[in-house]
Design an enzyme around this catalytic site. Sequence first.
Site, PDB file in Angstrom:
ATOM      1  N   ASP A  53      45.290 -33.710  99.652  1.00 53.70           N
ATOM      2  CA  ASP A  53      44.613 -33.455  98.629  1.00 53.70           C
ATOM      3  C   ASP A  53      43.985 -35.280  97.065  1.00 53.70           C
ATOM      4  O   ASP A  53      44.111 -36.100  97.543  1.00 53.70           O
ATOM      5  CB  ASP A  53      45.632 -33.208  97.566  1.00 53.70           C
ATOM      6  CG  ASP A  53      46.371 -32.203  97.799  1.00 53.70           C
ATOM      7  OD1 ASP A  53      45.793 -31.273  99.151  1.00 53.70           O
ATOM      8  OD2 ASP A  53      47.151 -31.600  97.507  1.00 53.70           O
ATOM      9  N   ARG A  69      41.784 -23.512 101.107  1.00 54.59           N
ATOM     10  CA  ARG A  69      41.849 -24.452 101.253  1.00 54.59           C
ATOM     11  C   ARG A  69      41.298 -25.405 102.187  1.00 54.59           C
ATOM     12  O   ARG A  69      41.417 -26.380 102.903  1.00 54.59           O
ATOM     13  CB  ARG A  69      42.650 -25.264 100.235  1.00 54.59           C
ATOM     14  CG  ARG A  69      43.389 -24.396  99.331  1.00 54.59           C
ATOM     15  CD  ARG A  69      44.633 -25.509  98.565  1.00 54.59           C
ATOM     16  NE  ARG A  69      45.192 -24.519  96.885  1.00 54.59           N
ATOM     17  CZ  ARG A  69      46.421 -24.991  96.591  1.00 54.59           C
ATOM     18  NH1 ARG A  69      46.332 -25.855  96.863  1.00 54.59           N
ATOM     19  NH2 ARG A  69      46.810 -23.952  95.747  1.00 54.59           N
ATOM     20  N   ASP A 103      52.690 -33.962  99.936  1.00 58.06           N
ATOM     21  CA  ASP A 103      51.870 -33.357 100.812  1.00 58.06           C
ATOM     22  C   ASP A 103      51.843 -34.694 102.278  1.00 58.06           C
ATOM     23  O   ASP A 103      52.351 -35.585 102.114  1.00 58.06           O
ATOM     24  CB  ASP A 103      50.305 -34.606  99.736  1.00 58.06           C
ATOM     25  CG  ASP A 103      50.119 -33.588  97.832  1.00 58.06           C
ATOM     26  OD1 ASP A 103      50.652 -32.064  98.584  1.00 58.06           O
ATOM     27  OD2 ASP A 103      49.684 -34.145  97.540  1.00 58.06           O
TER      28      ASP A 103
END
Length: 419
Positions: free
Chosen positions: A257, A310, A230
């Site tokens: 995230d 997302r 990430d």
Amino acid sequence: MKKRTWCLARLALGCAALAMGCGDGAGAGDATSSGGGGGGAPGPGQGGGPAAGSTGAASTVASGAQSSSASGASAASGGGASATSSGAGAGGSPSSGAGGGAAVPGLVGFAAYNADGLATTTGGAGGEVVTVTSYADLVAAVSDEAPRVVRISGTIVGGGAPMLRVRSNKTLIGVGADATIDGFGFDVSGWTEELSASTGGTCTAPTPEGYTPVSNVIIRNLTFVNSQDDSINVPCFSHHVWVDHNTFERSHDGSVDVKRGSDWVTVSWNHFHMTDKTMLLGHDDANGAQDTGRLHATYHHNWFDHSNQRHPRVRFGHAHVFNNFAVGLGDYMVGKGVGCSIHADGNYLQDAEEATDDYGGTDITWTDTNILVNTDPAIANGQGFDPAEFYAWTPDPAEALPTLVPAGAGAGVLTGDEH
């Protein structure tokens, strides 16, 4: 709307196909993708949407893009606090150090909410100010709990590990327009290797036990490229985190995230350029014991620039999604996952595949202040939570976003002196 093919869209933009791995939070049912935008900040003209290519120097900011901010200490006082949405946060320092005092100028939303022992998010304010130019110096500057403003100058290339753990009471801010994190991401987490070894895994308990979660972290004015995992990960009950005015190129996994019981997060004025699994709020359908009642996040004035999916995808969390500009999405804007509660207002979606997608959740309020152009409409039951129960906000008119957001979002708008 006729379903577009993500790969073909990327080929039309001249991007090479890439095979992507799936880490924690891969999420069954998400669109798969190929292509990428790695290897540096976008240059002029990339993106193809209205006002594309305007993310450079602060002089490009449209009139009013940084015209207002959170209203001092009142913006951090919980429900009913007065805040405005268009503050890009170019103002000066908060009046007090870590753990309380006036809100950082420009901070709006859940990261300014008074909860879990913090009145708001101030990062390293009140602590020492250091400038780092190497990975080793960066590691040293973020590895303790002391309040500290860490000014990142130039390109920091990773030291081999995919993630660098960031501890509490830190402001990480890029200097100028070219501060870059290359080849790694930030893990805003108190879950150490020692804890992992002693427990046999990652944090899975429904409450934080045996350790102190990270809190009070600000990350601003940085460009993330070539992240091996990430770009920013906020897990393990971390809280009060503000991710603001950054540029994200495609990472191996997610860009921002928030998961595993974390809380009180604002993601604002960022430029997501050709990212795939852009943002998660909650990583797994079976994680309700840890996530229920947590995962409050505000997403505002972000530029989703030919990204895929997302924006965010939500499980169990409370997501306030307002005043974002999305253009050329390969798939959906907001994913409705198990246990979600979502409020979306004043967004502008152009040439997106669809406004929402279903992953087992239902509760979303999609107001008539959203504008959709060549985008399949949202499927919403009107039962998402009301953010006014937590804070007040004054959104910009959605019709202004195609100019306002590209001009004010991403790295390089700030100078690095905003701390």
